[in-house]
Design an enzyme around this catalytic site. Sequence first.
Site, PDB file in Angstrom:
ATOM      1  N   ASP A   1      -4.450   0.954  -9.530  1.00 49.52           N
ATOM      2  CA  ASP A   1      -5.876   0.635  -9.680  1.00 49.52           C
ATOM      3  C   ASP A   1      -6.237   0.427 -11.147  1.00 49.52           C
ATOM      4  OD1 ASP A   1      -5.695   1.249  -7.038  1.00 49.52           O
ATOM      5  OD2 ASP A   1      -6.791   3.146  -7.167  1.00 49.52           O
TER       6      ASP A   1
ATOM      7  N   GLU B   1       0.826  -1.221   0.000  1.00 47.94           N
ATOM      8  CA  GLU B   1       0.000   0.000   0.000  1.00 47.94           C
ATOM      9  C   GLU B   1       0.854   1.263   0.000  1.00 47.94           C
ATOM     10  OE1 GLU B   1      -3.039   0.102  -1.199  1.00 47.94           O
ATOM     11  OE2 GLU B   1      -3.699  -1.229   0.404  1.00 47.94           O
ATOM     12  N   HIS B   2       0.414   2.213  -0.832  1.00 50.18           N
ATOM     13  CA  HIS B   2       1.101   3.511  -0.961  1.00 50.18           C
ATOM     14  C   HIS B   2       2.541   3.335  -1.442  1.00 50.18           C
ATOM     15  CE1 HIS B   2      -1.875   6.434   0.370  1.00 50.18           C
ATOM     16  NE2 HIS B   2      -2.341   5.456   1.133  1.00 50.18           N
TER      17      HIS B   2
END
Length: 386
Positions: free
Chosen positions: A175, A35-36
């Site tokens: 995404d 994540e990130h």
Amino acid sequence: MDIPELKNSFHEYFPDTPGDPEIFFAPGRINLIGEHIDYNGGKVLPCTISRGIYACVLFRDDRMINIHSLDQDHRAHIPLDRKITYDQALGWANYPMGVIDRLIRDNNSPKGFDALITSDLPEGSGLSSSAALEVLCAYCAMYPKISSDKDRVYMAQACQQAENTFVHVNCGIMDQACIALGKKDHAISLDTHTLEYRYIPVSLGQAHLVIMNSMHARKLSGSAYNTRRIECEEALNHIKTHRDIQTLCEAKCDDLVYIPDKTLKKRARHAITEQQRVYSSIEMLKRNDLAGFGHLLNASHLSLKEDFEVTGEYLDALVDEAIKVDGCLGARMTGAGFGGCAIALVQKEAIEGFKAEVTKGYREKTCKTPEFYVCTIPDGVCRLEI
Ligand code: GLA
């Protein structure tokens, strides 16, 4: 999703477009781990989910795209021969507008079409409804020209650029790439620096991934998301004065000494350790070591909470309640954070009790009732044979 009903409604909204419409689908996504770090050149591990956006589409002979949503206000009217400009008042319509603008700038001559869309992705829940809308529009506008994997990578890049430059959300590529490239029953190990990827089978045996919606909406554009990107760039610049690296995810924990600022050091530590957790997760998934994978999920959440500071009270409460329950092997927030969804790895026979216990504990702490979705992993954006 009631596809026959969607098809029946099409001519109510587009009475002047004759013909039998086709159905297209773009899934949402969760990120298993990583994540990130998609804007830090890292390797991420997202997968598609069996909730997404459906479009009932009839192609037009003229240079016009019209999109009507059954779930939201506004219509997108996009003339293909005129300048397309951002208009905040048009809400979601800016996403397709940005994508079509990008395709035109890249000399891709998008096709005109009318589309009636509807979604079973809860909005603002961090399951990538915006990226699904972008990729769906790009796919329809280029249909049937998106055929190779290379075309799909281009489509993901075009949609990310549209979001960065038209909608002004500085998101990474994860995404859009996941929704464009998704493969049934697989996660994608995506190198966000080189855009190379490979598919990792996700067979969880006696466990399921449960998506938990905190019901606390997440707003990417208004959030600290862009600030985190800037902080990561600054952290990288400090390290670069001592080491020859291009991205933060190439750094090692030893390099943290080169970052004088305490906050920047924490941001970098998250990126570096999260990258390690992605590599370990891939190994655990290959070995079917679900307990090991569960621990990595917990460690990822802790790092996002303490070092990256993007979890917030709702996601923390949800994850804390989840990991207390017997049969839950691990849990973490997924997506940008600050609200939205978390995922939990839960033994199949424990799922009903898990939902009840998490609901009770989460309600006591937040006065909100969470929602749960148990999804499968479908292919990425496609035309459905219906
Ligand atoms: C959002 C962005 C992605 C990624 C995640 C955090 O979903 O759109 O590019 O940065 O947050 O991992």
